[in-house]
Write an enzyme that holds these catalytic residues in place. Structure first.
Site, short mmCIF file in Angstrom:
data_model
loop_
_atom_site.label_atom_id
_atom_site.label_comp_id
_atom_site.label_asym_id
_atom_site.label_seq_id
_atom_site.Cartn_x
_atom_site.Cartn_y
_atom_site.Cartn_z
CB SER A 157 -0.88 0.01 1.26
OG SER A 157 -1.53 1.26 1.42
CE1 TYR A 183 -3.02 -1.38 5.85
CE2 TYR A 183 -2.40 0.81 5.07
CZ TYR A 183 -2.93 -0.44 4.83
OH TYR A 183 -3.38 -0.77 3.57
#
Length: 320
Positions: A157, A183
């Site tokens: 990501s 994350y």
């Protein structure tokens, strides 16, 4: 490549004219969103898709469009996989290895984003344990099934730009948990895993790459409050994409899954092996603030990738 694809390309456009008959492809996270669309696009072109999911009942319902679209001998088989439990990961891998059927592509798609602090059943911080360590064990255990010419696609990501991995305190045992920092660590780990897996297997003809699907509204964001989402969008708005400017736009799910199938099926292996891809192209290295445009250099650092591999082996208690 004769065709040029970009941010708005869809899975069907990327795979237009591609025949995947006889190809066997593993996709994790087929109970929603990108996983379902990825499986649909592959089965529609004749691939035998093995879809892995934690909740098989949910996956069975979610993948009805996959079975409906299957053509040219394409099929879908579901297997149980809870990436937050190494017992489940090992059981899934053992089952696949016992079947003895080779894979042409593995798309490590499943993941979680920005949940409250928690730990997996093995005591790992939820995001690092699920997004990285679960796939680390799964892919390594089924590596003997990857035949020459096979590819591994690790879904990372742009969120990797939030944070490098922390090899000293991967589980936030010293405190200071922040959902997007965690994350970011897990997504950087996804890129570094692809770098090191590619280095270890490319001489055998197996390549690995990492991809950023883009900003998509799926179940992945279910833990985010409106305030968290707005903060994320504000950060994106302050960023300048590599190679130009432009207002941020959400991608559709077929557009989001396009880079996965492009990197796993269409792109030249030597072009994407050990690299990070976005918008159906290999991304440039772009350091600095912001979430738009390119990959941070620390995510492609080969020494960092080797160190993460060793730390991951230590954490899961297995050497690969």
């Amino acid at each position: 490549m004769s065709k040029i694809f970009g941010a708005r390309s869809t899975t069907d456009e990327v795979l237009d004219g591609v025949d995947l008959s006889g190809r066997r492809i593993l996709v994790t996270g087929v109970s929603a969103g990108l996983g379902v669309e990825t499986a649909r696009a592959l089965a529609a072109r004749g691939a035998h898709v093995v879809g892995a999911a934690r909740d098989l009942k949910k996956a069975q319902a979610a993948t009805e469009p996959v079975r409906a679209a299957a053509a040219n001998g394409g099929t879908l088989e579901l297997v149980a996989l809870d990436l937050a439990s190494l017992d489940s990961v090992r059981s899934c891998a053992d089952e696949l290895v016992a079947d003895g059927l080779d894979f042409d592509v593995v798309i490590a798609n499943a993941g979680v984003m920005a949940p409250p602090f928690g730990k997996t059943s093995d005591g790992f911080e939820t995001q690092f344990g699920t997004n990285h360590l679960g796939h680390f064990v799964l892919v390594n255990r089924i590596a003997p099934l990857l035949k020459p010419g096979a590819r591994v696609v690790s879904l990372a990501s742009a969120g990797h730009r939030f944070s490098d991995v922390d090899l000293e305190d991967p589980n936030f045992d010293r405190g200071g948990y922040e959902p997007f920092v965690a994350y970011g660590r897990s997504k950087t780990a996804n890129v570094l895993f692809a770098v090191e897996f590619d280095r270890r297997h490319r001489d055998a003809g197996v390549r690995a790459t990492a991809v950023h699907p883009g900003g998509i509204q799926t179940e992945l964001s279910r833990h985010m409050t409106e305030e968290m989402l707005q903060g994320l969008l504000d950060s994106v708005a302050r960023s300048t994409p590599a190679g130009g400017t432009g207002q941020f736009e959400w991608k559709s799910i077929p557009q989001g899954a396009a880079t996965s199938v492009w990197a796993g099926i269409v792109a030249p292996a030597d072009a994407v092996g050990g690299r990070y891809c976005e918008d159906c192209r290999v991304a440039e290295v772009v350091d600095g603030e912001g979430l738009r445009g390119g990959v941070r250099s620390y995510a492609l650092d080969p020494e960092r990738a080797t160190a993460l591999w060793a730390r991951s082996e230590e954490m899961v208690g297995e050497r690969f």
